[in-house]
Design a protein around this motif. Structure first.
Motif, PDB file in Angstrom:
ATOM      1  N   GLY A  99       0.781  -1.034   0.108  1.00 17.87           N
ATOM      2  CA  GLY A  99       0.409   0.143  -0.286  1.00 17.87           C
ATOM      3  C   GLY A  99       0.772   0.827  -0.221  1.00 17.87           C
ATOM      4  O   GLY A  99      -0.037   2.581  -0.246  1.00 17.87           O
ATOM      5  N   GLU A 100       2.073   1.019   0.449  1.00 17.37           N
ATOM      6  CA  GLU A 100       3.001   2.462   0.067  1.00 17.37           C
ATOM      7  C   GLU A 100       2.909   2.808  -1.131  1.00 17.37           C
ATOM      8  O   GLU A 100       3.624   2.221  -2.163  1.00 17.37           O
ATOM      9  N   LYS A 101       3.168   3.938  -0.918  1.00 22.13           N
ATOM     10  CA  LYS A 101       3.299   5.065  -2.848  1.00 22.13           C
ATOM     11  C   LYS A 101       5.174   5.072  -2.848  1.00 22.13           C
ATOM     12  O   LYS A 101       5.895   5.315  -1.868  1.00 22.13           O
ATOM     13  N   VAL A 102       5.442   5.026  -3.867  1.00 17.71           N
ATOM     14  CA  VAL A 102       6.956   5.022  -3.722  1.00 17.71           C
ATOM     15  C   VAL A 102       7.545   5.933  -5.632  1.00 17.71           C
ATOM     16  O   VAL A 102       6.689   5.215  -6.511  1.00 17.71           O
ATOM     17  N   THR A 103       8.433   6.131  -5.643  1.00 17.84           N
ATOM     18  CA  THR A 103       9.014   6.910  -6.716  1.00 17.84           C
ATOM     19  C   THR A 103       9.793   6.245  -8.129  1.00 17.84           C
ATOM     20  O   THR A 103      10.610   6.009  -6.332  1.00 17.84           O
ATOM     21  N   VAL A 104       9.304   5.860  -8.470  1.00 15.31           N
ATOM     22  CA  VAL A 104      10.016   5.246  -9.630  1.00 15.31           C
ATOM     23  C   VAL A 104      10.524   5.563 -10.745  1.00 15.31           C
ATOM     24  O   VAL A 104       9.675   6.435 -11.570  1.00 15.31           O
ATOM     25  N   ALA A 105      11.784   5.212 -12.024  1.00 19.41           N
ATOM     26  CA  ALA A 105      11.625   5.096 -13.513  1.00 19.41           C
ATOM     27  C   ALA A 105      10.877   4.076 -13.788  1.00 19.41           C
ATOM     28  O   ALA A 105      11.925   3.364 -13.543  1.00 19.41           O
ATOM     29  N   VAL A 106       9.710   4.638 -15.007  1.00 16.35           N
ATOM     30  CA  VAL A 106       9.595   3.634 -15.828  1.00 16.35           C
ATOM     31  C   VAL A 106       9.844   4.034 -16.626  1.00 16.35           C
ATOM     32  O   VAL A 106       9.768   4.854 -17.488  1.00 16.35           O
TER      33      VAL A 106
END
Length: 202
Positions: A99-106
């Motif tokens: 449920g945690e939001k993370v910042t990633v490069a897609v």
């Protein structure tokens, strides 16, 4: 994004020599950190980890079964590879929670065929987004089908899945459609003309 389960072991030896021994044993030195906890030094099975990244992308969420201390949910943050031999030297893992939001490069994948006489320039190959740890998109597609000279696709134009939000600047230029160089278009015609002349001379 599928969840991958991997059995890992704690590492008690450190330094270059210990890292080499770990790799010779078919494992990868790794560090798990996040949520204010002390970093955990682990060794990952090289073949299984490489397969997980190959099949699920670098943003694969891993369930780490840590020998002697239960399981942890982790996201691959950084993969360091040998510059020449191309094997994985080290991995940084980020501790996450469901449920945690993370910042990633897609990765951004360009699809379709632009209009005749155009050149498709992909200015960036990935953009940063925020998403739930277990719902990170493997890739984002943009279509250039039929696009004409002058068309541009910015980060804000990319359609994101539900629950995913853009972190990269909205104005970031992702794809730029330009006119194909005249020289490139003329070369085949010039070659055809030369071939015709040679056949006449022969």
């Amino acid at each position: 994004m599928s969840e991958v389960r991997i059995a890992v072991e704690p590492r008690t030896e450190f330094g270059k020599g210990a890292a080499r021994r770990t790799r010779r044993a078919g494992k990868i030195p790794a560090v798990l950190y996040g949520h204010g906890s002390d970093p955990k030094h682990l060794s990952l099975p090289a073949v299984e980890f490489a397969r997980a990244v190959r099949e699920n992308g670098q943003n694969a969420v891993l369930t780490l079964d840590v020998a002697g201390s239960g399981s942890e949910l982790a996201l691959t943050k950084t993969i360091t590879t040998h510059p020449i031999k191309n094997y994985i030297e080290h991995v940084d893992l980020l501790l996450v929670q469901r449920g945690e939001k993370v910042t990633v490069a897609v990765p951004v994948v360009v699809e379709g065929n632009a209009g005749p006489g155009t050149l498709v320039n992909q200015e960036v190959t990935e953009i940063e987004v925020e998403a739930e740890a277990l719902h990170i998109p493997e890739q984002l597609e943009v279509s250039v089908e039929g696009a004409e000279v002058g068309a541009q696709i910015h980060a804000s134009d990319i359609k994101l899945p539900a629950g995913v939000s853009l972190v990269t600047d909205q104005e970031t230029l992702v794809v730029n459609i330009t006119e194909a160089a005249a020289e490139m278009a003329e070369e085949p015609a010039a070659e055809a003309g030369e071939a015709a002349e040679e056949s006449q001379e022969g």
